[in-house]
Structure formats: C-alpha cells, structure tokens
Design a protein around this motif. Structure first.
Motif, PDB file in Angstrom:
ATOM      1  N   GLY A  28       0.820  -1.200   0.000  1.00  0.00           N
ATOM      2  CA  GLY A  28       0.000   0.000   0.000  1.00  0.00           C
ATOM      3  C   GLY A  28       0.857   1.254   0.000  1.00  0.00           C
ATOM      4  O   GLY A  28       1.817   1.344   0.762  1.00  0.00           O
ATOM      5  N   TRP A  71       2.865   5.419   2.495  1.00  0.00           N
ATOM      6  CA  TRP A  71       1.432   5.405   2.806  1.00  0.00           C
ATOM      7  C   TRP A  71       1.212   6.519   3.820  1.00  0.00           C
ATOM      8  O   TRP A  71       1.733   6.478   4.922  1.00  0.00           O
ATOM      9  CB  TRP A  71       1.041   4.046   3.371  1.00  0.00           C
ATOM     10  N   GLY A 298      -8.613  -7.310  11.947  1.00  0.00           N
ATOM     11  CA  GLY A 298      -9.116  -7.532  10.596  1.00  0.00           C
ATOM     12  C   GLY A 298      -9.479  -8.976  10.325  1.00  0.00           C
ATOM     13  O   GLY A 298     -10.166  -9.640  11.110  1.00  0.00           O
ATOM     14  N   VAL A 396      -3.724  -7.275  -1.016  1.00  0.00           N
ATOM     15  CA  VAL A 396      -4.038  -6.643   0.269  1.00  0.00           C
ATOM     16  C   VAL A 396      -5.175  -7.384   0.968  1.00  0.00           C
ATOM     17  O   VAL A 396      -5.146  -7.581   2.184  1.00  0.00           O
ATOM     18  CB  VAL A 396      -4.386  -5.157   0.059  1.00  0.00           C
ATOM     19  N   GLU A 486     -13.418  -4.170   1.067  1.00  0.00           N
ATOM     20  CA  GLU A 486     -12.013  -3.893   0.793  1.00  0.00           C
ATOM     21  C   GLU A 486     -11.730  -3.656  -0.687  1.00  0.00           C
ATOM     22  O   GLU A 486     -10.990  -2.733  -1.031  1.00  0.00           O
ATOM     23  CB  GLU A 486     -11.143  -5.066   1.268  1.00  0.00           C
ATOM     24  N   TYR A 489     -15.446  -1.727  -2.829  1.00  0.00           N
ATOM     25  CA  TYR A 489     -15.935  -0.478  -2.244  1.00  0.00           C
ATOM     26  C   TYR A 489     -17.458  -0.439  -2.114  1.00  0.00           C
ATOM     27  O   TYR A 489     -18.065   0.627  -2.001  1.00  0.00           O
ATOM     28  CB  TYR A 489     -15.451   0.749  -3.031  1.00  0.00           C
ATOM     29  N   LYS A 595      -4.504  -3.628  -4.925  1.00  0.00           N
ATOM     30  CA  LYS A 595      -4.069  -2.452  -4.172  1.00  0.00           C
ATOM     31  C   LYS A 595      -5.248  -1.511  -3.945  1.00  0.00           C
ATOM     32  O   LYS A 595      -5.299  -0.406  -4.500  1.00  0.00           O
ATOM     33  CB  LYS A 595      -2.924  -1.752  -4.919  1.00  0.00           C
ATOM     34  N   ASN A 598      -6.568   3.481  -0.075  1.00  0.00           N
ATOM     35  CA  ASN A 598      -6.467   3.807   1.356  1.00  0.00           C
ATOM     36  C   ASN A 598      -5.992   2.665   2.250  1.00  0.00           C
ATOM     37  O   ASN A 598      -5.886   2.856   3.462  1.00  0.00           O
ATOM     38  CB  ASN A 598      -7.813   4.313   1.913  1.00  0.00           C
ATOM     39  N   LEU A 599      -5.707   1.491   1.683  1.00  0.00           N
ATOM     40  CA  LEU A 599      -5.364   0.340   2.504  1.00  0.00           C
ATOM     41  C   LEU A 599      -3.915  -0.077   2.287  1.00  0.00           C
ATOM     42  O   LEU A 599      -3.320   0.200   1.252  1.00  0.00           O
ATOM     43  CB  LEU A 599      -6.279  -0.847   2.196  1.00  0.00           C
ATOM     44  N   LYS A 601      -1.130  -3.542   3.100  1.00  0.00           N
ATOM     45  CA  LYS A 601      -1.098  -4.963   3.419  1.00  0.00           C
ATOM     46  C   LYS A 601      -0.553  -5.216   4.819  1.00  0.00           C
ATOM     47  O   LYS A 601      -1.156  -5.931   5.612  1.00  0.00           O
ATOM     48  CB  LYS A 601      -0.233  -5.696   2.382  1.00  0.00           C
ATOM     49  N   VAL A 603       0.208  -3.708   8.234  1.00  0.00           N
ATOM     50  CA  VAL A 603      -0.127  -2.510   9.018  1.00  0.00           C
ATOM     51  C   VAL A 603       0.844  -2.399  10.188  1.00  0.00           C
ATOM     52  O   VAL A 603       0.598  -2.925  11.277  1.00  0.00           O
ATOM     53  CB  VAL A 603      -1.591  -2.548   9.495  1.00  0.00           C
TER      54      VAL A 603
END
Length: 606
Positions: A28, A71, A298, A396, A486, A489, A595, A598-599, A601, A603
């Motif tokens: 990301g 990011w 998640g 992701v 994810e 959308y 991809k 806003n996300l 892979k 975090v």
C-alpha cells in the motif's frame, strides 16, 4: 505499510531499487521516491505509481541508493511529503510513526533548520544532520539520533560525504538485510530482495547496520557489536510472480488447496505431534491451560472468532477474542493459566504485537503466534509458534492466509482437546481425517467460480449489501462483508442472522442484496426463518447452501450448492465462494483489486 529498499553495490543499483519497490507495492502506498549517491546526492519523487517513478529516474545511475513507497500518515499525499527527505547532503527514508516528532521539530526549527514537509520523517533527517558534527560519522550520528526517537521506525540513510555506504536502523518496524554477490541490501520484505539474493539477515529491535559493497557492520542501540544469523530464504522469485493469473488475489484464492496442504503436512497420517507442531516447549506451555485469549485484527480477528466456537465446543476451553488495537487500552483481569494467541499474516502487525507484549507484561506468558512469516516480530515474541506455510500473500485482501489460519486453529483445538481429555479417540480421528481431506474439498469449491461470477454481475452495481450467518459461520459472513468492502468499495455489513429483527431488517428492500451462509448444521432451520423475514420485506437473497440444506430456489432467492457438508471445518469451505464473489464484483466495478485505495497490506503503525 510503506516499503524501504536500500542498496550498496559494485554496479548500478537504480534498477534494483525500482524492482524492489515494485515487489513492495502490495503493502500500500500513495507516493514513491529514491535518492542516490553518485558525485553528490540526487533525489527523485513521484505521487504516482512506481512505474512513474521509474520513468522519472530513467537517466539516474548510481552504486548507492535508498528508495521508498509511502502510505500517508503525517501530511497528505504530495510530492513535498514523499520520501526521501533531505537535510543538506543527507537523505532519509522511513517506515513507522515518530510519536515525539513535534518536540524534535520545534527544537530543530529554533536552531535554524527549515522544514518543507508536514511529515515526522523530515524531523529524523534534520536530527541526524544535527548529530553529524559531534558524531564524526554517519553511523554514529544515526545511533545518537535514534536514541532520541519515540515510536516505531525503520530507516535508511545516505550522506554525500560518505559515498560508499548506507546506514539502516529499526525499532518496531520490519527491516532485513540481503547479502548478495555484488553488494549488500536492505528492505522491508524478503520479496524485494529475491532479485539479488536469498541470503537474509533479520535485524532485531534497536539494531543499527552500516552497509558497504562487501560487508555489513551491526551494533545494538548502545553501539555494541552484535552478530545476526544469515538465513537462506525458502522463497523463490517465481513465488511472487503472477503467472497465469490476472491479479494476485485471484492467484492466492486458487493457491488455497496447496497452501492448506503445506500447512497441514505436519500432521501426516498419524496423530498430533505436539513438539513438532508448536515447538519443543509445546507440551509444557499448553498443559494446564484454563482459558484462551485470542488477539488479532481484521481478517485474522475473524479467524479467531471461528476458533472460539471450536475451542469451546470441541476442547471445552473458554475463549475470548479481542480486537488487538483495543485490548491494551482497557483494564482486564489476567490469568497466568491463559493461553494468549496472537494471529497475524505478516507477523509485524503493530497493534497485535503491542497487545501480545501487553498481555505478557500482565503475567500471561503462555503465548502462541499463528503466523505466515517465520522470522517476524510476533513469532519471535511468542513462546510457541505455528507457521501457516501459506507462502507469500501479495494481495491486500487476505485469502489464503485466512484459511491457513483456520487450519492452524483447528489443529490447536484438537491438540488442547486431547491434552485435556475432552475428546474421544474416534472423534479426534474423524476430525483429523477431515483436515487431511480439506485441500481436496477446497478444490471442489473453487470449481463453482462460473456461477459465482454470474452472481457478481448481478449485484456489483449495488451500493450496499448485507451478509448473514449463524454460529461458527457468522464470522465467515463478517469476513465476506470485509472482503467486499475492501476491494469493490460496496458498503457491506454482517450480522448474526437472528439479530435481523432487532434493527437491521429496516434496511432490507429490493435494492439491498442479502448474502447468506447456510450450511446444513444445527442452526439451519433457525436461519431459514431469518431468510423468510428477508423475503417478506422484498429482499433479494443469494444463499451459499450445503447440498442437504433444502432451500428452494425461487424468484428472488438464488442458491449456490456447496459440494459437500464439512461439519466442524465447514467455515473453511464457505469462505471460498465469498472471496470469489468479492473478487468478481471488483472486476465488474473496475477497481484496483490487489491495491485497494487507502489500505495497506502490512499494518506496521498503530
């Protein structure tokens, strides 16, 4: 989040930097940049994709360089906020978050340093620059500067006065070294370095390393030399290539039979070899466990929710599942006889790692990591580990990592059930046989893709969707809703189906598709009643039903029949069509499947 590549070699490193960033795109990012040393410092940055950075850097050549995908955390995505950040002849790339950057920024501004960005990273650049005069070398300046940083970081640093080296350091954010034939490299992920080497050195928290063309020097934060072992990565460059697939997510969905086979290979044709499964300390740590606490975020959190049903019904052990980002910010009652399980695909999830450390500080030292990366921070932190062997997961939206986590948790459930004497031998043997057959069963579910693709065409243009499940399939409904959000959308929510009449039913009409997970289990008749409530309000149903569910297909009720009912392991099979549904809906909508906006892979920030 973000990605770092650093290279010091006997040849041009710019192609290595660019290719490394391409391999890290899955993490990301919203901007990219690089800086090199070749008769001076040169920097190139872009707010587009890595391909645009490659085009902008086409005429740049150098034997030493750093590169980065960003990011955004501090400051909006823009070229001035993109890395590398510079201070005089010094350049820095950084992953993580510096919590005390504002006080550092204020102090350095008062000393005359000019800040051009909104980032916390620029404070690192100026701080290292301020230390150079007293330090006498870039390596020592980095050591002194990092001692003042609070928060998480992995950094790569260059200075034009030392044109044949780079310095890297890490605390709380992943960074590893690659020892190659033509140079020494560093990156956030092994995948970025497979192009040049498989010889990997994992840095520990607080490590600082100086990279030259032929050698690497590593010290701890106090400046004391340390040795870190070199590991030969089992990954190959082919493992992170798309091959015949359109997207990594599609590839990883179809890799699930093999990923499950690899994960479950250790149980073989016999029973449960506990030391081989969890490590030599497995019997001691798992013996006498009174309850289980699962920490995850998640998708991994959803796997923990499924495991709660298994652990309580099969092993007879109470289980609590906590969102890792919330757990350490509330008062809880620790019990030393609790088995604390941290679940993470990357093993670097900052919230989960912090929650695991918090639980340990509370005195709960019986800890287990379920993870896909053997040398990750969470694996090193835990007393026991179960490596899922899913292979690299680039997309992701997690798929094969989730199903292999479920397999690992099923094995753990059976292990604890045996150790507590809570399971009969014939029942255990039946569950083990189901696990061994799981890859074949998943392969059969994948053959349903054509029908799922037709469903995706029908509701991909919807703006909302409702997912329903009951019992151990409620978390599977949650996972299906997350996947749809994810990558397509489409706003989606998941509910335990019995909760419909307590509020969510108000949302149901002809424009709200309702996806139901309907295995032929003990709650099927209850679920059928809930589905009737949806039809009575004009809702359109898409039902993933076992062959024996006896739910008729009528106008407004679409049925996809699963190949077989799978009992305890049914959640593993039922999540596969939900993954495919999300994937094909995203294809129809034309979103960036691998991809999503806003996300990221991995975090690695809180």
């Amino acid at each position: 989040m973000c990605g770092i590549v650093t290279a010091v070699a006997s040849q041009d490193v710019v192609p290595v930097l660019i290719e490394g960033l391409r391999k890290l795109e899955y993490r990301g990012y919203d901007s990219a940049g690089l800086a090199v040393l070749n008769g001076g410092l040169r920097r190139v940055r872009s707010t587009g994709r890595v391909a645009e950075l490659a085009e902008a850097a086409a005429e740049v050549h150098a034997p030493v360089g750093i590169a980065h995908t960003r990011w955004a955390t501090h400051g909006a995505p823009s070229e001035r906020n993109a890395h590398p950040h510079v201070s005089g002849g010094l350049a820095v790339v950084h992953n993580g978050i510096i919590e005390n950057f504002e006080s550092i920024r204020a102090r350095l501004s008062a000393a005359g340093y000019v800040f051009e960005s909104e980032t916390d990273t620029e404070a690192i650049a100026h701080l290292i620059q301020s230390k150079l005069r007293e330090a006498g070398s870039l390596f020592e300046a980095v050591r002194l500067a990092t001692a003042e940083l609070t928060g998480a970081y992995a950094i790569g640093v260059l200075h034009e006065t030392e044109p044949e080296c780079a310095v890297v350091a890490r605390r709380g954010s992943p960074l590893l070294l690659g020892i190659g034939e033509h140079g020494v490299y560093a990156a956030s992920d092994t995948a970025a370095l497979l192009q040049v080497t498989r010889n990997i050195v994992y840095l520990e928290d607080g490590d600082i390393a100086e990279l030259t063309r032929e050698d690497v020097r590593i010290t701890d934060s106090a400046g004391q030399p340390v040795e870190r072992a070199t590991h030969v990565s089992s990954l190959s460059a082919d493992a992170v290539e798309l091959g015949i697939y359109r997207h990594y997510m599609q590839k990883e969905i179809f890799e699930q039979p093999q990923a499950l086979a690899n994960t479950l290979e250790i149980i073989g044709g016999g029973g449960l070899p506990i030391p081989q499964l969890f490590g030599a300390d497995g019997p001691a740590v798992l013996g006498g466990v009174r309850q289980v606490l699962i920490l995850a975020c998640g998708t991994s959190y959803h796997s923990g929710l499924v495991a709660r049903y298994w652990l309580e019904s099969i092993a007879g052990i109470p289980c609590t599942v906590e969102i890792a980002s919330e757990y350490r910010y509330r008062s809880s009652v620790p019990d030393p006889a609790t088995l604390v399980i941290a679940i993470s695909q990357s093993g670097e999830t900052a919230d989960t790692l912090a929650a695991l450390k918090h639980a340990t500080l509370l005195g709960m030292t019986r800890t287990l990591a379920i993870c896909n990366v053997p040398e990750s921070a969470i694996v090193r932190e835990a007393a026991l580990r179960f490596i899922t062997r899913a292979g690299p997961e680039i997309g992701v939206a997690s798929t094969k990592a989730f199903t292999t986590q479920l397999a690992a948790l099923a094995v753990l459930t059976l292990t604890l059930a045996r150790m507590s004497g809570h399971i009969a031998e014939d029942v255990e043997a039946r569950h083990l046989a189901g696990l061994r057959h799981l890859p074949v069963a998943v392969q059969k579910v994948l053959e349903l893709e054509p029908q799922i693709e037709q469903w995706a065409q029908r509701f991909a243009m919807k703006h909302h969707a409702l997912f329903l499940g009951r019992g151990r399939h409620w978390p599977i409904a949650m996972e299906g809703a997350l996947k749809l959000k994810e990558i397509s959308y489409i706003h989606a929510e998941a509910y335990a189906a019995g909760e419909l009449k307590h509020g969510p039913l108000a949302l149901v009409d002809e424009d709200m598709p309702v996806i139901a997970v309907a295995p032929a289990d003990e709650l099927l008749e209850k679920l059928k009643s809930n589905l009737q409530e949806v039809r009575a309000r004009g809702g359109e149903l898409y039902v993933f039903a076992d062959a024996g569910s006896e739910i008729p297909e009528t106008d407004g009720v679409h049925i996809l029949h699963m190949p077989e009912h799978y009992g305890m392991l049914s959640p593993v099979l039922h999540v596969i069509p939900l993954q495919l549904l999300s994937y094909h809906a995203a294809l129809v909508k034309g979103t960036d499947v691998d991809k999503p906006r806003n996300l990221a892979k991995s975090v690695t920030v809180e």
